[in-house]
Enzyme design. Structure first.
Site, PDB file in Angstrom:
ATOM      1  N   CYS A 135       0.845  -1.198   0.000  1.00 38.17           N
ATOM      2  CA  CYS A 135       0.000   0.000   0.000  1.00 38.17           C
ATOM      3  C   CYS A 135       0.879   1.246   0.000  1.00 38.17           C
ATOM      4  CB  CYS A 135      -0.921  -0.005   1.208  1.00 38.17           C
ATOM      5  SG  CYS A 135      -1.981   1.431   1.262  1.00 38.17           S
ATOM      6  N   THR A 201      -0.746  -0.939  -5.978  1.00 35.33           N
ATOM      7  CA  THR A 201      -0.963   0.262  -6.788  1.00 35.33           C
ATOM      8  C   THR A 201       0.307   1.115  -6.899  1.00 35.33           C
ATOM      9  OG1 THR A 201      -1.751   1.404  -4.844  1.00 35.33           O
ATOM     10  CG2 THR A 201      -3.419   0.408  -6.270  1.00 35.33           C
ATOM     11  N   CYS A 348      -2.192   6.354 -40.742  1.00 30.90           N
ATOM     12  CA  CYS A 348      -0.903   5.661 -40.822  1.00 30.90           C
ATOM     13  C   CYS A 348       0.112   6.537 -41.540  1.00 30.90           C
ATOM     14  CB  CYS A 348      -1.064   4.314 -41.527  1.00 30.90           C
ATOM     15  SG  CYS A 348      -1.756   4.435 -43.191  1.00 30.90           S
ATOM     16  N   CYS A 352       3.465   7.938 -39.715  1.00 29.43           N
ATOM     17  CA  CYS A 352       4.761   7.518 -40.250  1.00 29.43           C
ATOM     18  C   CYS A 352       5.553   8.730 -40.744  1.00 29.43           C
ATOM     19  CB  CYS A 352       4.554   6.514 -41.384  1.00 29.43           C
ATOM     20  SG  CYS A 352       6.089   5.798 -41.990  1.00 29.43           S
ATOM     21  N   CYS A 382       8.108  -0.898 -37.423  1.00 27.69           N
ATOM     22  CA  CYS A 382       7.944  -0.395 -36.046  1.00 27.69           C
ATOM     23  C   CYS A 382       6.562  -0.671 -35.477  1.00 27.69           C
ATOM     24  CB  CYS A 382       8.256   1.094 -35.992  1.00 27.69           C
ATOM     25  SG  CYS A 382       6.996   2.134 -36.771  1.00 27.69           S
TER      26      CYS A 382
END
Lengths: 422, 458
Positions: A135, A201, A348, A352, A382
């Site tokens: 915690c 967390t 795209c 790119c 990539c």
């Protein structure tokens, strides 16, 4: 139908889904509702010296209209009298003997205190104990939780204290707020833990209100860091699970926690070495009923793969997770755009063009229609284009036929050394 | 709409009938739809918009909560962007081009545009400021979409602009010519205000040719822009046209825009002649005025109708009936000079006319009588030929001939844009087209004067 029961560190559970120690497991009423809904187990909200809580407590990170991409809390461990919790654990276990109840515990790092609390929860019939050494807020300021969990020696010692008194399996829960998770995972193993669970967390501040300039959440105008969880932390958790799973010095079962929201997430964690999973945020977002799809989806997945039990997937991807220096430098992947599926959003292209390797061209085909084409000789594989593409199947990442045998950085360095020796 | 069928309609109900029919998006709807936008690069919706609004840009600004910026992006490209959000045939333009047509469903771009511009209206946002005066003056005749758009751009470039408007209020077609339940008058008047606050003077109630002469304008100003649009519906040219109960659709719409709702439609049978945008407006207006039965008569068929699909749908939803291949031959009145019947004739399509459209031909002996109480004429619009001639501009049947790049007319000092140059195979009579022509006209004027102008904003 595939069998999705598990035996986790000796704890048998009808399915791999446990509710993590958190607000959903605060009371017997809640845990019983969860078991009725079909959850395999519950890690009871952490018991310790009852504390005081503040309001408000939660905050969430919403993204592009999607609620709760990430979730943050500054709630502490159980604020209910320990006797009430023990009574409800006893009653719930009686009502649901086949379901798992794990007691999450947090006391000061002193041998006697751990012995005492371990014995008390064992007396009411818990199936296991989870040590809350993770915690990150509030309790850590009092020398507990992640204040312990960030020190491998304290992790080892505390685990040992618990093990000295424990007759049921002990799971040490790890904090991710540490540089190398395997350091504390190994410490837990050295301390005799039967298993580890991760991640707790992550230190977080959800946001700042643009009008009041208060933190989110705020308590009467002031805020403190909380613990971050939910879908956004899944990749962090998955890495940490994988790092522990592939480390030979850890070598104890792992309960996967961190952003698991779907059966697919569950499969991924199990492939990466988790023997079971714990869920909180998804249940807090949608209620216990999500267990229906979690279990059915998992069963259907196994059936479709022709796998009859979860042992057929646990850890099956661990060998595939390695160091960068073992990756094949000669492997070539390129993007290919399927113009019959493509809807010409050109995302795209611009991704790119502006941010990667400038190899997607916007062209016209012989009929004058807009098409996109990858210049494969310049493509570095990539994946960015396929990541930003909004349409499934419009961009494939293709493995090119190797022209040279595989060679990793390690292979290369070894080869150079051999040459130098000559 | 059941109220419409009763023979009595209270003023309140009438007013309600003419309120904007489509509800606007609430913030959550806008946000949900905005987040669905892919934010395409070189987006086809931008290309499909005659004014080239950066649509993905304004939508992302809604998503980020920058609604003022969103409104500015819209209005920057389209000075009548609030009106266009409501009246553009979006399914044939931006929404029709949305790439999501190929995967899920298109983004409701018009509704999002309306959301942002409504925000600007409600918040009285100041989006633009006038350029530094450059010493050049321009007179614009007509304050419709083309005129406003020209004025807005010229004012931002530093020109001193005066608009001459014959009517009592500015805005032209958007203020007076589009039914209020699709485009409330105050939306158009807000766009007018936007132009006025840039220092543009709008002289309403000023008719060129009467209150001021064409020659004077050409003399006094460095340039003149003619953007007067089109005029009234022409005569049908048949017997009985002088009877009582015959309406010009343009006039009818204008009355309702001014909140003047003729009472005599209540419970009546209405026939609308024509099947263009104005015919749909005339028919749906008649329904809202309480007509019991409204028919649209068209001499061709559904396929040749010039109304947009969404307008056709809208009329059908209103219960308007369509009578294809039907043409009026004669209007018949009672002893008091009121129309009671219309003699119609059936048509058939044979070959094609000079304009390439199928030619409607009467079927001999197919005459029949139709009982009607009101006839609404919507067979097109006449041109302001006298005014055009007063400027001595070259034209074909009232369509001014311009250079397609510079919008300059046969008089090098005079430009023309909007519906006044629409027709004869030139362009589309859309508000958005007029807006774009206005922008281009302003740029052409600036191109000509920028050397001699003292200073400009760009």
């Amino acid at each position: 139908m595939a069998d999705i029961s598990i035996n986790f560190a000796g704890i048998k559970s009808p399915n791999p889904y446990w509710l993590a120690s958190a607000p959903p497991t605060n009371t017997g009423y809640q845990v019983q509702r969860a078991f009725e809904a079909g959850w395999g187990g519950a890690v009871w909200k952490t018991l310790g010296e009852p504390i005081l809580n503040v309001t408000s407590r939660f905050g969430a990170h919403h993204f592009n209209g999607q609620r709760v991409a990430g979730f943050n809390n500054i709630e502490l461990i159980s604020d209910r009298p320990i006797e009430d919790n023990l009574k409800e654990i006893y009653e719930t276990k009686k009502l649901f003997p086949k379901h798992v109840i794990i007691a999450s515990l947090m006391v000061e790092p002193q041998r006697e205190k751990w012995h005492e609390i371990v014995k008390r929860v064992q007396d009411v019939g818990v199936d296991g104990i989870e040590l809350n050494l993770g915690c990150p807020h509030g309790m850590s300021e009092r020398g507990m939780g992640s204040a312990v969990g960030q020190h491998p020696d304290l992790v080892e010692m505390t685990t040992m204290y618990a093990k000295e008194a424990a007759e049921v399996p002990v799971i040490t829960k790890l904090t991710p707020n540490i540089t190398d998770i395997t350091a504390t995972a190994k410490a837990a193993a050295r301390g005799g833990a039967d298993a580890i669970s991760l991640i707790n967390t992550i230190n977080s501040l959800i946001g700042v209100d643009l009008d009041t300039w208060n933190t989110i959440p705020n308590v009467n105008g002031k805020g403190a860091h909380g613990g971050y969880c939910g879908p956004a932390v899944k990749p962090i958790a998955l890495n940490m699970v994988g790092e522990c799973a592939r480390n030979p010095e850890v070598n104890i079962p792992i309960s996967g926690i961190g952003g698991i929201s779907t059966w697919q997430d569950t499969v991924e964690f199990m492939l990466m070495g988790a023997g079971g999973v714990q869920i909180c945020t998804a249940a807090m977002h949608h209620g216990f009923r999500i267990i229906d799809d979690l279990t059915e989806g998992l069963e259907n997945y196994l059936d479709e793969k022709g796998i009859d039990s979860l042992s057929g997937i646990i850890g099956k991807s661990v060998d595939k997770y390695t160091d960068w220096s073992n990756l094949d430098l000669n492997h070539k992947v390129v993007a290919r755009i399927n113009n019959d599926v493509c809807i010409n959003c050109n995302k795209c292209h611009i991704a790119c063009e502006d941010t990667s390797h400038q190899c997607i061209e916007m062209l016209k085909d012989e009929n004058g229609n807009d098409i996109l084409r990858v210049r494969e000789e310049d493509c570095v594989g990539c994946n960015l284009c396929s990541i930003v593409c909004p349409v499934d199947g419009a961009i494939d990442m293709i493995d090119l036929t190797p022209t040279e045998p595989p060679m990793s950085w390690n292979d290369r360095q070894a080869a150079i050394q051999t040459l130098e020796k000559r | 709409m059941s109220d419409l069928l009763k023979n009595f309609i209270s003023g309140e109900v009438l007013t309600k009938n003419f309120e904007e029919s489509k509800p606007s998006f609430n913030s959550q709807e806008a946000l949900d739809e905005a987040n669905r936008c892919l934010y395409c690069y070189d987006a086809p919706c931008i290309t499909a918009c005659p004014t080239g609004i950066d649509i993905p840009g304004f939508i992302k600004k809604i998503a980020s909560g920058n609604v003022k910026g969103s409104a500015k992006t819209i209005m920057e490209s389209n000075p009548v962007g609030a009106s266009c959000a409501r009246v553009c045939p979006t399914e044939e333009l931006c929404e029709g081009a949305c790439v999501l047509n190929h995967s899920t469903k298109p983004i409701p771009i018009g509704d999002l545009q309306r959301f942002s511009t409504d925000w600007a209206i409600q918040n009285e946002a100041i989006l633009f400021k006038a350029g530094k005066k450059n010493g050049k003056t321009v007179a614009i005749i007509g304050s419709g979409p083309a005129g406003l758009s020209t004025a807005r751009e010229l004012a931002r470039l530093g020109y001193e602009v005066t608009i001459y408007e014959a009517k009592e209020e500015a805005g032209g077609l958007d203020t007076f010519g589009i039914v209020p339940f699709r485009l409330p008058k105050e939306i158009s008047l807000w766009e007018v205000e936007q132009v006025k606050q840039l220092g543009v003077e709008i002289r309403t109630n000023t008719e060129v040719g009467k209150d001021i002469y064409a020659d004077e304008l050409v003399e006094q100003y460095d340039a003149v822009v003619l953007s007067v649009g089109m005029s009234k519906v022409p005569m049908l040219g048949i017997e009985g046209e002088e009877l009582e109960g015959i309406y010009d659709a343009i006039d009818l719409v204008e009355r309702t825009k001014n909140g003047d709702y003729p009472k005599e439609f209540i419970g009546k049978r209405v026939a609308v002649i024509g099947a263009g945008n104005t015919a749909i407006d005339g028919a749906t207006t008649s329904v809202r005025l309480g007509a019991e039965n409204v028919k649209i008569l068209y001499r061709r068929t559904e396929a040749e109708m010039t109304a947009y699909d969404f307008e056709y749908e809208f009329a059908k939803q209103d219960g308007v009936e369509f009578r294809w291949l039907t043409n009026p031959k004669r209007l018949i009145g009672d002893g008091d000079g009121r129309i009671t019947q219309m003699e119609c004739i059936r048509m058939e399509l044979k070959g094609s006319g000079a304009d390439g459209r199928p030619r409607p031909v009467e079927i001999e002996g197919s005459e029949f009588l139709m009982d009607v109480d009101i006839v609404v004429k919507a067979i097109g619009q006449t041109r302001y030929e006298k005014l055009i001639e007063a400027f001595g501009l070259e034209h074909k049947d009232g369509v001014i001939m311009v250079d397609s790049d510079t919008f300059v007319t046969s008089n090098p000092k005079v430009y023309a844009a909007g519906d006044v140059i629409f027709g004869k195979g030139n362009g589309e009579a859309m508000v958005v087209t007029a807006a774009q022509q206005g922008k281009e006209t302003a740029l052409a004027i600036h191109e000509r004067f920028k050397e001699s102008a003292m200073e400009s904003v760009y």
